[in-house]
Design a protein around this motif. Structure first.
Motif, PDB file in Angstrom:
ATOM      1  N   GLY A 104      55.753  49.605  24.956  1.00 60.14           N
ATOM      2  CA  GLY A 104      54.847  49.632  23.822  1.00 60.14           C
ATOM      3  C   GLY A 104      54.785  48.348  23.034  1.00 60.14           C
TER       4      GLY A 104
ATOM      5  N   ARG B 119      48.872  48.851  17.933  1.00 57.53           N
ATOM      6  CA  ARG B 119      47.928  49.833  17.377  1.00 57.53           C
ATOM      7  C   ARG B 119      48.473  50.436  16.088  1.00 57.53           C
ATOM      8  NH1 ARG B 119      47.277  55.040  16.768  1.00 57.53           N
ATOM      9  NH2 ARG B 119      49.267  55.507  17.788  1.00 57.53           N
ATOM     10  N   LYS B 120      49.736  50.855  16.112  1.00 59.23           N
ATOM     11  CA  LYS B 120      50.328  51.491  14.938  1.00 59.23           C
ATOM     12  C   LYS B 120      50.391  50.525  13.766  1.00 59.23           C
ATOM     13  CE  LYS B 120      53.176  54.934  17.339  1.00 59.23           C
ATOM     14  NZ  LYS B 120      54.563  55.370  17.639  1.00 59.23           N
TER      15      LYS B 120
ATOM     16  N   THR C 247      48.808  47.162  22.825  1.00 61.74           N
ATOM     17  CA  THR C 247      49.982  48.012  23.010  1.00 61.74           C
ATOM     18  C   THR C 247      50.067  49.035  21.881  1.00 61.74           C
ATOM     19  OG1 THR C 247      51.520  46.664  21.712  1.00 61.74           O
ATOM     20  CG2 THR C 247      51.176  46.028  24.017  1.00 61.74           C
ATOM     21  N   GLU C 248      50.926  50.027  22.076  1.00 59.71           N
ATOM     22  CA  GLU C 248      51.078  51.085  21.086  1.00 59.71           C
ATOM     23  C   GLU C 248      51.630  50.545  19.767  1.00 59.71           C
ATOM     24  OE1 GLU C 248      50.918  55.142  19.738  1.00 59.71           O
ATOM     25  OE2 GLU C 248      49.865  53.885  21.179  1.00 59.71           O
TER      26      GLU C 248
ATOM     27  N   ASP D  91      52.869  44.840  28.740  1.00 60.95           N
ATOM     28  CA  ASP D  91      53.253  45.861  27.768  1.00 60.95           C
ATOM     29  C   ASP D  91      54.624  46.373  28.169  1.00 60.95           C
ATOM     30  OD1 ASP D  91      53.692  48.253  26.393  1.00 60.95           O
ATOM     31  OD2 ASP D  91      51.585  48.829  26.414  1.00 60.95           O
TER      32      ASP D  91
END
Length: 428
Positions: free
Chosen positions: A260, A138-139, A134-135, A257
């Motif tokens: 995010g 990732r971040k 998911t975003e 997801d």
């Protein structure tokens, strides 16, 4: 040091496959494959041949000279056509080359750690980035991989070394002209570090949830429409539905997801009194998973009937809104009524929780931080007794420094390395 090699791209057919070599013989091994000398650092297009001179493939050959490479060693990468046959042919040829061996899982990254190219938190960040779905994941992984936790730990370590050196100066040079009471400056340095450590320790649980996923349990009476709601939220038939109460006897999990964020939805057995032994086992498991979940969706007329205490952020919605003709807090997995609003509500609650997370993401981080905090708390307490006990305070500071050094992998982590690197693929 051995020279190692492995496929660094994904297994299977692809447009391009990358085979990585690292170690003292990596450049010479690549040169033998390509039939000519290679630049110490650069990129060339060459034809690859086996030891008998038979053509293997055409490919790009990238070379990196130590220490300016991922592992800190001489590295060569072969970018060839990504057919299974081409990859296997090149790997076989490398296996037959004297002085080369196949890499172990995570061995390239382990060498990067050993050669000072990464700290242990960055290694963990790389593993998390590879696994990110998911975003938000990732971040978070990118933040760790960029070395921000290591940078913080180094700043904390520097402040504590400064504090300890002030105490040591008073101890070692008591007869010289040095300040005899450095307590105020030491206290300020230590309390500044402690403030940061408390924030990171408090945020680990949420940060770990971003990494591993939040759990959202759907609880309710039998035949309340929990499985139908789960299927609607998942967008597929993940759970069996029927008009018979007690159909769901195990916890059904669906990972998705959500705005995010990684979320695992749990469809639990209907909560009721029953003489069916197997169903009772499912009900007990449902209660246990519901209690442990990060968030619960109560699908019922009255949540109190379920025997599970509602927490502050839990959500209550009325079931089967399509049959009852109600709006507002009603949902229907069959028609989709109220589903979007429920998803928005779940997402909003979980997003609000993530605002409190720090950079530290793992239980290992929390343990190291807590050890440092315990020592710093003791140091502050001893400081108040004045210069006569500075030697004890200094030792507590040194203990805290060692805890922070274990956070980034400088000391006391050898037993963890095999476990950490076993999760990596061969090419990393």
């Amino acid at each position: 040091m051995d020279t190692i090699f492995a496929l660094a791209s994904a297994q299977g057919k692809a447009g391009v496959a990358v085979i990585r070599l690292s170690g003292p013989d990596s450049h010479s091994a690549a040169a033998r494959l390509t039939g000519g000398a290679l630049p110490k650092r650069g990129m060339v297009l060459r034809t690859l041949t086996d030891h008998g001179g038979s053509r293997l493939d055409d490919g790009l050959v990238l070379t990196f000279q130590a220490p300016a490479s991922f592992t800190g060693e001489d590295v060569a990468e072969l970018q060839i056509h990504g057919s299974t046959a081409s990859v296997n042919a090149v790997l076989r040829c490398l296996s037959d080359t004297e002085g080369l061996r196949i890499a172990e899982p995570g061995e390239f990254t382990r060498r990067a750690l050993e050669n000072g190219k990464m700290d242990l938190t960055q290694v963990e960040g790389l593993a998390d980035l590879i696994d990110a779905e998911t975003e938000a994941q990732r971040k978070q992984a990118q933040t760790i991989l960029a070395g921000e936790l290591g940078t913080l730990a180094e700043r904390w370590r520097r402040d504590l070394i400064r504090a300890a050196s002030l105490l040591e100066a008073v101890i070692d040079f008591a007869d010289e002209e040095v300040p005899t009471d450095v307590t105020p400056e030491v206290r300020e340095l230590v309390q500044g570090v402690m403030s940061d450590l408390h924030r990171e320790a408090d945020g680990v649980k949420i940060a770990e949830r971003i990494r591993t996923g939040f759990e959202v349990a759907i609880v309710g009476l039998p035949n309340a429409g929990k499985s139908t709601l789960l299927n609607a939220l998942a967008g597929r038939e993940a759970a069996i539905t029927s008009e018979y109460a007690g159909t769901t006897r195990d916890v059904i999990e669906v990972r998705m997801d959500l705005a995010g964020l990684p979320v695992t939805l749990l469809d639990t057995a209907g909560l009721r009194e029953t003489e069916d032994h197997v169903e009772n086992l499912g009900i007990e498991l449902a209660r246990s998973r519901a209690e442990a979940a990060d968030l619960r969706v109560f699908l019922s007329e009255t949540p109190k009937d379920l025997g599970v205490e509602m927490r502050e952020d839990d959500i209550h919605v009325f079931p089967k809104a399509d049959l009852r003709g109600i709006g507002g807090k009603g949902v229907s997995g069959k028609t989709g009524q109220g589903i979007d609003a429920l998803v928005d509500q779940i997402s909003c609650i979980l997003r609000q929780r993530t605002t409190t997370h720090g950079i530290a993401t793992r239980e290992r981080h929390r343990i190291a931080i807590t050890r440092a905090l315990d020592s710093l708390t003791s140091a502050i307490s001893v400081l108040e007794s004045g210069p006569d006990l500075y030697d004890i305070a200094a030792e507590e500071l040194r203990t805290a420094i060692r805890a922070l050094e274990s956070l980034v992998g400088r000391i006391d982590v050898e037993t963890l390395l095999d476990e950490i690197f076993s999760s990596f693929c061969l090419g990393k």
